[in-house]
Design an enzyme around this catalytic site. Sequence first.
Site, mmCIF file in Angstrom:
data_model
loop_
_atom_site.group_PDB
_atom_site.id
_atom_site.type_symbol
_atom_site.label_atom_id
_atom_site.label_comp_id
_atom_site.label_asym_id
_atom_site.label_seq_id
_atom_site.Cartn_x
_atom_site.Cartn_y
_atom_site.Cartn_z
ATOM 1 N N ALA A 6 0.864 -1.170 0.000
ATOM 2 C CA ALA A 6 0.000 0.000 0.000
ATOM 3 C C ALA A 6 0.906 1.227 0.000
ATOM 4 C CB ALA A 6 -0.902 -0.014 1.232
ATOM 5 N N GLY A 39 0.609 -4.929 1.123
ATOM 6 C CA GLY A 39 -0.581 -5.037 0.278
ATOM 7 C C GLY A 39 -0.304 -5.741 -1.046
ATOM 8 N N GLU A 42 -0.480 -9.337 -0.263
ATOM 9 C CA GLU A 42 -1.893 -9.640 0.002
ATOM 10 C C GLU A 42 -2.698 -9.718 -1.300
ATOM 11 O OE1 GLU A 42 -2.012 -6.347 2.829
ATOM 12 O OE2 GLU A 42 -2.694 -7.767 4.341
ATOM 13 N N GLU A 102 4.572 -4.883 7.531
ATOM 14 C CA GLU A 102 3.804 -3.790 8.162
ATOM 15 C C GLU A 102 4.266 -3.479 9.569
ATOM 16 O OE1 GLU A 102 2.501 -6.238 6.383
ATOM 17 O OE2 GLU A 102 0.985 -5.450 5.011
HETATM 18 N N1 CAA Z 1 4.562 3.221 -0.817
HETATM 19 C C1 CAA Z 1 4.942 4.369 -1.422
HETATM 20 N N2 CAA Z 1 6.067 4.479 -2.153
HETATM 21 C C2 CAA Z 1 6.831 3.383 -2.293
HETATM 22 C C3 CAA Z 1 6.497 2.159 -1.685
HETATM 23 C C4 CAA Z 1 5.286 2.095 -0.923
HETATM 24 N N3 CAA Z 1 4.871 0.957 -0.340
HETATM 25 N N4 CAA Z 1 7.452 1.253 -1.983
HETATM 26 C C5 CAA Z 1 8.368 1.902 -2.760
HETATM 27 N N5 CAA Z 1 7.996 3.179 -2.934
HETATM 28 C C6 CAA Z 1 8.696 4.233 -3.694
HETATM 29 C C7 CAA Z 1 9.895 4.742 -2.935
HETATM 30 O O1 CAA Z 1 9.511 5.697 -1.988
HETATM 31 C C8 CAA Z 1 10.729 5.309 -4.046
HETATM 32 O O2 CAA Z 1 10.192 6.571 -4.417
HETATM 33 P P1 CAA Z 1 11.178 7.852 -4.615
HETATM 34 O O3 CAA Z 1 12.023 7.442 -5.789
HETATM 35 O O4 CAA Z 1 10.237 8.962 -4.895
HETATM 36 O O5 CAA Z 1 11.952 7.988 -3.365
HETATM 37 C C9 CAA Z 1 10.461 4.362 -5.218
HETATM 38 O O6 CAA Z 1 9.230 3.672 -4.876
HETATM 39 C C10 CAA Z 1 11.536 3.308 -5.384
HETATM 40 O O7 CAA Z 1 11.743 2.657 -4.155
HETATM 41 P P2 CAA Z 1 13.183 2.484 -3.460
HETATM 42 O O8 CAA Z 1 14.094 3.589 -3.837
HETATM 43 O O9 CAA Z 1 12.966 2.257 -2.002
HETATM 44 O O10 CAA Z 1 13.661 1.122 -4.180
HETATM 45 P P3 CAA Z 1 14.652 0.008 -3.610
HETATM 46 O O11 CAA Z 1 14.898 -0.911 -4.756
HETATM 47 O O12 CAA Z 1 15.799 0.643 -2.908
HETATM 48 O O13 CAA Z 1 13.804 -0.776 -2.457
HETATM 49 C C11 CAA Z 1 11.843 -1.865 -1.535
HETATM 50 C C12 CAA Z 1 12.665 -1.512 -2.793
HETATM 51 C C13 CAA Z 1 12.631 -2.817 -0.628
HETATM 52 C C14 CAA Z 1 10.561 -2.541 -2.009
HETATM 53 C C15 CAA Z 1 11.511 -0.574 -0.742
HETATM 54 O O14 CAA Z 1 10.964 0.388 -1.646
HETATM 55 C C16 CAA Z 1 10.517 -0.770 0.361
HETATM 56 O O15 CAA Z 1 10.881 -1.262 1.421
HETATM 57 N N6 CAA Z 1 9.232 -0.364 0.145
HETATM 58 C C17 CAA Z 1 8.202 -0.424 1.151
HETATM 59 C C18 CAA Z 1 7.704 -1.836 1.380
HETATM 60 C C19 CAA Z 1 6.638 -1.860 2.452
HETATM 61 O O16 CAA Z 1 6.869 -1.553 3.593
HETATM 62 N N7 CAA Z 1 5.415 -2.277 2.070
HETATM 63 C C20 CAA Z 1 4.301 -2.422 2.985
HETATM 64 C C21 CAA Z 1 3.455 -1.190 2.956
HETATM 65 S S1 CAA Z 1 2.214 -1.200 4.230
HETATM 66 C C22 CAA Z 1 0.908 -2.061 3.578
HETATM 67 O O17 CAA Z 1 0.978 -2.584 2.491
HETATM 68 C C23 CAA Z 1 -0.350 -2.109 4.436
HETATM 69 C C24 CAA Z 1 -1.321 -3.185 4.043
HETATM 70 O O18 CAA Z 1 -1.308 -4.251 4.606
HETATM 71 C C25 CAA Z 1 -2.307 -2.950 3.001
#
Ligand code: CAA
Length: 261
Positions: A67, A111, A114, A134
Site C-alpha cells: 500500500a 498489500g 496480500e 507492516e
Molecule cells: N509506498 C509508497 N512508495 C513506495 C512504496 C510504498 N509501499 N514502496 C516503494 N515506494 C517508492 C519509494 O519511496 C521510491 O520513491 P522515490 O524514488 O520517490 O523515493 C520508489 O518507490 C523506489 O523505491 P526504493 O528507492 O525504495 O527502491 P529500492 O529498490 O531501494 O527498495 C523496496 C525496494 C525494498 C521494495 C523498498 O521500496 C521498500 O521497502 N518499500 C516499502 C515496502 C513496504 O513496507 N510495504 C508495505 C506497505 S504497508 C501495507 O501494504 C499495508 C497493508 O497491509 C495494506
Amino acid sequence: GKSYEYIKVSTPRTGVGMIELHRPKALNALFTPLMLELNAAFKAFDKDPSIGAMVLTGSHKAFAAGADIKEMSTKTFAEAYGDDFIESWSELPNTVKKPVISAVNGHALGGGCELAMMCDILYCSEKANFGQPEVKLGIIPGAGGSQRLTRAIGKSKAMELILTGKTFSGQNAYDWGLAARVFETAEQCVDAALETAETIAGYSHIAVKACKEVVNKSQDLGVREGVEFERRVFHGLFGSEDQTIGMTAFAEKKKAQWTHR
Ligand code: CAA
C-alpha cells in the site's frame, strides 16, 4: 480498449485478459487511483463474454511494493475507520467470477503480497520477494495477509514472518505451498500464467466460474457444509447447455463447442 494511467490491459491470448500494474516510479505501490482502475479492469473483463480467465502481474522488478505509505502516513483513525480503508479492495479478485492468476516477479510486499494471495492461483519466479513488513511501520497487514498467509503456510511460519517483517523468496513461497508453481525467470512465470489462463478460458465459462466458487467456499465452510454446497452447485450444472455439449462431445469423440450457457 479503455485506457488507464496506472495499469495496462491487454488480451494476449485467446480468452485471456491480462492486467499489468504500471506505476513504475513507486514500484507499483497501491494507492486509490490505481485500485479504482484495477477494480474497473477486473469488472470489465468479468463482463466481457470473450474472456474466460485473467492474469494479474506487475513488472519484473515489482509486483507491488505494498500500500502507498505516503498516501497512508497522514491518515487518522477516524479516516481509516470512517472510510473503511482498504475494504474496497481487500477482496478484489473474489468480487469477479472468472479466475484470476497472479504472476509475481520482484517485490510483493505488504498489500502487494496480500493482492497476490487474493488471486485464485499464484505463480512466481524464484527470486520474487514476498513479505508482510507492516510491523516495521507500526501497523499490521490490512488486506487479509494475517488470514491468507496463515491458511496457506501454517500458523508458526506465518506468525514468525508477520512479527519479524522478514521477507521470503519465490522459491520459499513454492516450497511452503503458497505458490502453485515457481519459475526460473520472470518471462517464464508470465508465459506460464498466460498459458494456464488460456487452458481455463477454453472450457465452459459456466463450469469454470462454478469451480472457482466451490473451491473458494472451502476457505469459509467446514468440510460437511462445503461438500453439501459443492453438491448443490454440481446439480445446478445439469441445467446448463454446456453440460450436454461437453458430455455429447466426449461420446462422439469431438471437441466441445461451448455456448457458455
Ligand atoms: N509506498 C509508497 N512508495 C513506495 C512504496 C510504498 N509501499 N514502496 C516503494 N515506494 C517508492 C519509494 O519511496 C521510491 O520513491 P522515490 O524514488 O520517490 O523515493 C520508489 O518507490 C523506489 O523505491 P526504493 O528507492 O525504495 O527502491 P529500492 O529498490 O531501494 O527498495 C523496496 C525496494 C525494498 C521494495 C523498498 O521500496 C521498500 O521497502 N518499500 C516499502 C515496502 C513496504 O513496507 N510495504 C508495505 C506497505 S504497508 C501495507 O501494504 C499495508 C497493508 O497491509 C495494506
